[in-house]
Scaffold this motif. Sequence first.
Motif, mmCIF file in Angstrom:
data_model
loop_
_atom_site.group_PDB
_atom_site.id
_atom_site.type_symbol
_atom_site.label_atom_id
_atom_site.label_comp_id
_atom_site.label_asym_id
_atom_site.label_seq_id
_atom_site.Cartn_x
_atom_site.Cartn_y
_atom_site.Cartn_z
ATOM 1 N N ASN A 13 0.859 -1.185 0.000
ATOM 2 C CA ASN A 13 0.000 0.000 0.000
ATOM 3 C C ASN A 13 0.894 1.234 0.000
ATOM 4 N N MET A 14 0.826 2.042 -1.052
ATOM 5 C CA MET A 14 1.734 3.171 -1.174
ATOM 6 C C MET A 14 1.489 4.226 -0.106
ATOM 7 N N ALA A 15 0.235 4.522 0.209
ATOM 8 C CA ALA A 15 -0.045 5.522 1.232
ATOM 9 C C ALA A 15 0.517 5.078 2.589
ATOM 10 N N ASP A 16 0.403 3.806 2.893
ATOM 11 C CA ASP A 16 0.962 3.292 4.153
ATOM 12 C C ASP A 16 2.481 3.395 4.152
ATOM 13 N N PHE A 17 3.109 3.129 3.005
ATOM 14 C CA PHE A 17 4.566 3.265 2.933
ATOM 15 C C PHE A 17 4.988 4.701 3.188
ATOM 16 N N LEU A 18 4.235 5.654 2.629
ATOM 17 C CA LEU A 18 4.569 7.063 2.847
ATOM 18 C C LEU A 18 4.406 7.429 4.320
ATOM 19 N N ALA A 19 3.396 6.865 4.973
ATOM 20 C CA ALA A 19 3.222 7.106 6.408
ATOM 21 C C ALA A 19 4.425 6.566 7.186
ATOM 22 N N GLU A 20 4.921 5.412 6.803
ATOM 23 C CA GLU A 20 6.111 4.852 7.449
ATOM 24 C C GLU A 20 7.330 5.734 7.201
ATOM 25 N N ALA A 21 7.440 6.261 5.993
ATOM 26 C CA ALA A 21 8.563 7.137 5.676
ATOM 27 C C ALA A 21 8.510 8.419 6.505
ATOM 28 N N ARG A 22 7.325 8.980 6.663
ATOM 29 C CA ARG A 22 7.180 10.193 7.478
ATOM 30 C C ARG A 22 7.501 9.906 8.934
ATOM 31 N N ALA A 23 7.071 8.746 9.418
ATOM 32 C CA ALA A 23 7.372 8.372 10.800
ATOM 33 C C ALA A 23 8.871 8.181 11.006
ATOM 34 N N ALA A 24 9.578 7.803 9.934
ATOM 35 C CA ALA A 24 11.025 7.610 10.014
ATOM 36 C C ALA A 24 11.791 8.922 9.846
ATOM 37 N N GLY A 25 11.070 10.036 9.695
ATOM 38 C CA GLY A 25 11.717 11.337 9.593
ATOM 39 C C GLY A 25 11.866 11.875 8.188
ATOM 40 N N CYS A 26 11.286 11.194 7.209
ATOM 41 C CA CYS A 26 11.377 11.660 5.821
ATOM 42 C C CYS A 26 10.267 12.660 5.514
ATOM 43 N N PRO A 41 -1.551 16.828 5.873
ATOM 44 C CA PRO A 41 -2.091 18.156 5.607
ATOM 45 C C PRO A 41 -3.355 18.109 4.768
ATOM 46 N N ALA A 42 -4.122 19.170 4.851
ATOM 47 C CA ALA A 42 -5.360 19.259 4.075
ATOM 48 C C ALA A 42 -5.028 19.515 2.608
ATOM 49 N N ALA A 43 -6.052 19.409 1.754
ATOM 50 C CA ALA A 43 -5.849 19.644 0.326
ATOM 51 C C ALA A 43 -5.333 21.058 0.114
ATOM 52 N N ARG A 44 -4.376 21.229 -0.813
ATOM 53 C CA ARG A 44 -3.777 22.532 -1.023
ATOM 54 C C ARG A 44 -3.202 22.588 -2.423
ATOM 55 N N GLY A 80 -2.018 10.719 -12.709
ATOM 56 C CA GLY A 80 -1.385 11.442 -11.613
ATOM 57 C C GLY A 80 -1.488 10.689 -10.295
ATOM 58 N N LEU A 81 -1.342 11.393 -9.208
ATOM 59 C CA LEU A 81 -1.411 10.793 -7.873
ATOM 60 C C LEU A 81 -2.856 10.495 -7.501
ATOM 61 N N ARG A 82 -3.080 9.335 -6.915
ATOM 62 C CA ARG A 82 -4.403 9.037 -6.378
ATOM 63 C C ARG A 82 -4.637 9.906 -5.138
ATOM 64 N N PRO A 83 -5.891 10.263 -4.837
ATOM 65 C CA PRO A 83 -6.168 11.185 -3.733
ATOM 66 C C PRO A 83 -5.567 10.769 -2.397
ATOM 67 N N ARG A 84 -5.664 9.479 -2.048
ATOM 68 C CA ARG A 84 -5.128 9.049 -0.751
ATOM 69 C C ARG A 84 -3.609 9.170 -0.714
ATOM 70 N N VAL A 85 -2.965 8.901 -1.831
ATOM 71 C CA VAL A 85 -1.508 9.031 -1.892
ATOM 72 C C VAL A 85 -1.106 10.502 -1.817
ATOM 73 N N ALA A 86 -1.825 11.361 -2.544
ATOM 74 C CA ALA A 86 -1.534 12.797 -2.492
ATOM 75 C C ALA A 86 -1.723 13.334 -1.075
ATOM 76 N N LYS A 87 -2.764 12.864 -0.393
ATOM 77 C CA LYS A 87 -3.029 13.320 0.970
ATOM 78 C C LYS A 87 -1.943 12.867 1.929
ATOM 79 N N ALA A 88 -1.288 11.757 1.622
ATOM 80 C CA ALA A 88 -0.229 11.241 2.490
ATOM 81 C C ALA A 88 1.079 12.005 2.343
#
Length: 261
Positions: free
Chosen positions: A143-156, A184-187, A212-220
């Motif tokens: 799941n790409m959105a979950d991977f991005l959440a893990e990356a953010r938690a790791a300081g990325c 963050p919210a949509a921007r 392009g980016l899927r909404p959940r991935v963009a939101k992540a």
Amino acid sequence: MIVYGRNPVREALRGRRAAAVNDVWATAGAAREQWLGPVQPRIVAAEEIERRCGSSAHQGICANAGPYPYAAADRLLAGRDPLIVALDQVQDPQNLGSICRTAECVGAAGVAIPERRAAEVTAAVCKASAGAVEHLNVAQVRNMADFLAEARAAGCWCYGASAEAPAGPGAGSSARAAPAGAAPAARRPIAYDAPEYAGAGVVLVLGSEGGGLRPRVAKACDELIALPLRGRVESLGVSAAAAAILYEILQSRKLGLDNSP
């Protein structure tokens, strides 16, 4: 996997799959390459090589390199301040290969791709990457959105490439807060050269061709970024956009190091 072409075969013999390469076939002309000396390829006709690899773009050589060794996703996040490319359902093997080539050239820690509905590393991708995938960590994620959440938690910090025009001067911000916080919210996207890419891990997220980016991935993503478009064509191809942004990140990181105390 039967890899084909001079660069893909050469890099397979130099990369992680070197021990797995057990057969190399080459035309008499291609077999004169000096780097093939220790390999002792089987000399065959060009038609035989095309039959084995299924492509006419073989440049007179192919090799049985075994299955592609995908990396674990956490390996991409293991280093200090990694630069990672995450591809959200990119489906064209040529685009995947081109992006992997650029990622390897800029010294990225790796590329993350979805397990489903996306191009995977095939012989065509090896060819398009000029063999770069043999040296680059490519990870399949569920799941790409979950991977991005893990990356953010790791300081990325995660930056999603948007086809929308960037906001004007002063819009958006390159100031940083804790990446592990709420998404963050949509921007509107900011200019691709506005963020401060130095001093932390960076994940560049690119979406599929046309979608392009899927909404959940963009939101992540922490921020959406966009390249300026001055012509009449509405957008760049994903591999061209990846190259432009990755080299901006590389330059920004170099300036950050040069200016550090």
